[in-house]
Design a protein around this motif. Structure first.
Motif, short mmCIF file in Angstrom:
data_model
loop_
_atom_site.label_atom_id
_atom_site.label_comp_id
_atom_site.label_asym_id
_atom_site.label_seq_id
_atom_site.Cartn_x
_atom_site.Cartn_y
_atom_site.Cartn_z
N UNK A 14 1.14 -1.25 -0.23
CA UNK A 14 0.11 0.28 0.10
C UNK A 14 0.81 1.40 0.20
N UNK A 15 1.90 0.94 0.68
CA UNK A 15 2.88 2.59 0.35
C UNK A 15 3.44 2.54 -0.37
N UNK A 16 4.39 1.22 -1.01
CA UNK A 16 4.72 1.86 -2.84
C UNK A 16 2.76 2.72 -3.72
N UNK A 17 2.39 2.06 -3.60
CA UNK A 17 0.46 2.39 -4.31
C UNK A 17 0.74 4.07 -3.74
N UNK A 18 0.39 3.66 -3.03
CA UNK A 18 0.44 5.66 -2.28
C UNK A 18 1.33 6.74 -3.48
N UNK A 19 2.67 6.74 -3.95
CA UNK A 19 3.79 6.83 -4.20
C UNK A 19 2.69 7.14 -5.07
N UNK A 20 2.27 6.49 -6.15
CA UNK A 20 1.21 6.88 -7.67
C UNK A 20 0.45 7.67 -6.84
N UNK A 21 1.09 9.38 -8.61
CA UNK A 21 0.38 10.43 -7.95
C UNK A 21 -1.87 9.74 -8.44
N UNK A 22 -1.70 9.42 -9.83
CA UNK A 22 -2.88 9.00 -9.84
C UNK A 22 -3.73 7.92 -9.33
N UNK A 23 -3.25 7.45 -8.59
CA UNK A 23 -3.43 6.69 -7.66
C UNK A 23 -4.59 6.57 -6.54
N UNK A 24 -5.94 6.66 -6.89
CA UNK A 24 -7.13 7.06 -5.60
C UNK A 24 -8.48 6.21 -4.79
N UNK A 25 -7.77 4.88 -5.28
CA UNK A 25 -9.14 4.03 -4.26
C UNK A 25 -7.49 2.50 -4.77
N UNK A 26 -8.18 2.19 -3.51
CA UNK A 26 -7.16 0.66 -3.23
C UNK A 26 -8.05 -0.11 -2.69
N UNK A 27 -8.71 -1.20 -3.28
CA UNK A 27 -9.29 -2.09 -2.26
C UNK A 27 -8.53 -3.01 -1.82
N UNK A 28 -8.93 -3.83 -0.62
CA UNK A 28 -8.60 -5.24 0.17
C UNK A 28 -9.82 -6.23 -0.30
N UNK A 29 -9.39 -7.46 -0.88
CA UNK A 29 -10.85 -7.82 -0.14
C UNK A 29 -10.16 -9.01 0.29
N UNK A 30 -10.86 -9.86 1.23
CA UNK A 30 -10.47 -11.36 2.25
C UNK A 30 -10.71 -12.15 1.27
N UNK A 31 -10.29 -13.36 1.28
CA UNK A 31 -10.28 -14.79 0.34
C UNK A 31 -11.54 -15.90 1.04
N UNK A 74 -19.21 -9.92 -5.46
CA UNK A 74 -17.68 -10.26 -4.40
C UNK A 74 -17.64 -11.42 -4.46
N UNK A 75 -18.36 -12.20 -3.92
CA UNK A 75 -18.40 -13.55 -2.98
C UNK A 75 -19.20 -14.70 -4.18
N UNK A 76 -19.92 -14.10 -5.02
CA UNK A 76 -20.65 -15.17 -5.88
C UNK A 76 -20.61 -16.24 -6.04
N UNK A 77 -19.41 -16.62 -6.49
CA UNK A 77 -18.37 -18.14 -6.53
C UNK A 77 -17.46 -18.39 -5.40
#
Length: 89
Positions: A14-31, A74-77
């Protein structure tokens, strides 16, 4: 040493992604259980947790693509995933 993908996704990755200027949303989904969280960057560049869903009835709003998505889609299957239950000891 045990490597936890979930900890990596919330930490260094997440820290690395935050350095991308155009990156606006970060979604985490537990499997392993019904659980998702969405982080969003404000116009001031501040990241905030804007959604935490623990139920299949929860509705996720992805602003960057203009889409509302029920967690049930998201969890349909998947089968036999528990909805999140937290125990305080």
């Amino acid at each position: 040493m045990y490597f936890s993908p979930a900890n990596y996704d919330r930490g260094e990755k997440f820290e690395l992604f935050r350095d991308i200027p155009t990156f606006r949303e970060y979604l985490l989904i537990d499997s392993r259980r019904v659980w998702a969280e969405l982080w969003r960057k404000s116009n001031e560049g501040i990241w905030s947790l804007v959604f935490e869903g623990k139920s299949l009835e929860s509705l996720l709003c992805l602003e960057t693509i203009g889409m509302d998505l029920p967690l049930s889609d998201l969890y349909v299957n998947t089968e036999d995933l528990p909805e999140t239950v937290f125990e305080i000891r």
